[in-house]
Design an enzyme around this catalytic site. Structure first.
Site, PDB file in Angstrom:
ATOM      1  N   HIS A 186       1.060  -1.279   0.000  1.00  0.00           N
ATOM      2  CA  HIS A 186       0.076  -0.065   0.071  1.00  0.00           C
ATOM      3  C   HIS A 186       0.685   1.302   0.003  1.00  0.00           C
ATOM      4  O   HIS A 186       2.100   1.071   0.255  1.00  0.00           O
ATOM      5  CB  HIS A 186      -0.949   0.174   1.057  1.00  0.00           C
ATOM      6  N   CYS A 201       3.852  -4.205   6.583  1.00  0.00           N
ATOM      7  CA  CYS A 201       3.410  -3.965   5.303  1.00  0.00           C
ATOM      8  C   CYS A 201       4.616  -3.490   4.263  1.00  0.00           C
ATOM      9  O   CYS A 201       5.553  -3.447   4.743  1.00  0.00           O
ATOM     10  CB  CYS A 201       2.429  -2.748   5.156  1.00  0.00           C
TER      11      CYS A 201
END
Length: 231
Positions: A186, A201
């Site tokens: 992301h 992430c």
């Protein structure tokens, strides 16, 4: 006479399910951190990277150049000291640049899976390939810091949400593509070289996250390997 104060608060998402990072921004140069006069242990290497005269001695102009680099990439304290964290970021940039357009030269990322997103934790690089053909990248990424490492292995994109917001921390995670529990590709609004890293992430710039969104789909393979420096 009253004192006028201005403060801006920038809240940035730094990883999947990561708490907001709040940075207090000063009103102007008067509030900037002072430049150090100390010569750092990596002075010559840092001078060379920044295109400064390489004499191994700190100067006012050296300090300002180092401080600007530190400020740009979120390295603290941004006082112009040529220490191990600053040089570590520069050294990683050099290694990333040396990869060129052949990120899978060693064949570590599988070439028998068709379209696959590869993540090299050691070099903090990611790319998309189709067999042996490079489709996009390599691009710099920001993966999990010590204690929150991005998990290695072969995975699949199992859920995508273009406007995802973390339900735990209320942090925006645009162009999220989840591939392992709460870990996802992301975009974030910080430098890809901002230490120490995410909470697991694979952070990307908005441009790269949008490109990954357009190229990947649910069910596509993701392969994560290597070990991030400092973890």
């Amino acid at each position: 006479m009253g004192e006028t104060r201005r403060r801006a608060t920038v809240v940035l998402g730094t990883a999947a399910l990561v708490a907001p990072l709040t940075l207090a921004l000063g009103a102007g140069p008067a509030q900037a951190a002072s430049c150090t006069t100390q010569t750092g242990p990596y002075q010559k290497q840092v001078e060379k990277f920044l295109g400064r005269p390489v004499d191994g001695r700190q100067s006012a102009t050296d300090c300002k150049a180092i401080q600007a680099f530190q400020t740009k990439h979120g390295i603290t304290p941004a006082i112009g000291y040529a220490g191990p964290v600053t040089w570590g970021v520069m050294d990683l940039m050099n290694k990333q640049k040396a990869v060129g357009k052949n990120p899978n030269k060693a064949g570590a990322c599988p070439v028998d899976k068709g379209r696959i997103a590869c993540v090299n934790l050691t070099l903090q690089l990611s790319w998309i390939q189709d067999g042996k053909k490079l489709v996009h990248g390599p691009v710099p990424v920001r993966t999990g810091k010590n204690g929150y490492e991005t998990r290695t292995g072969l995975k699949k994109v199992y859920w995508r949400n273009i406007d995802h917001v973390s339900t735990l921390y209320n942090v925006p995670m645009p162009y999220s593509q989840f591939f392992d529990g709460g870990q996802a590709f992301h975009s974030v609004g910080v430098s890809m070289w901002n230490p120490p890293g995410s909470h697991g992430c694979v952070n990307m710039t908005r441009t790269d996250a949008k490109k990954y969104w357009s190229l990947l789909k649910t069910g596509d393979d993701v392969y994560v390997y290597g070990r991030k420096p400092g973890t």
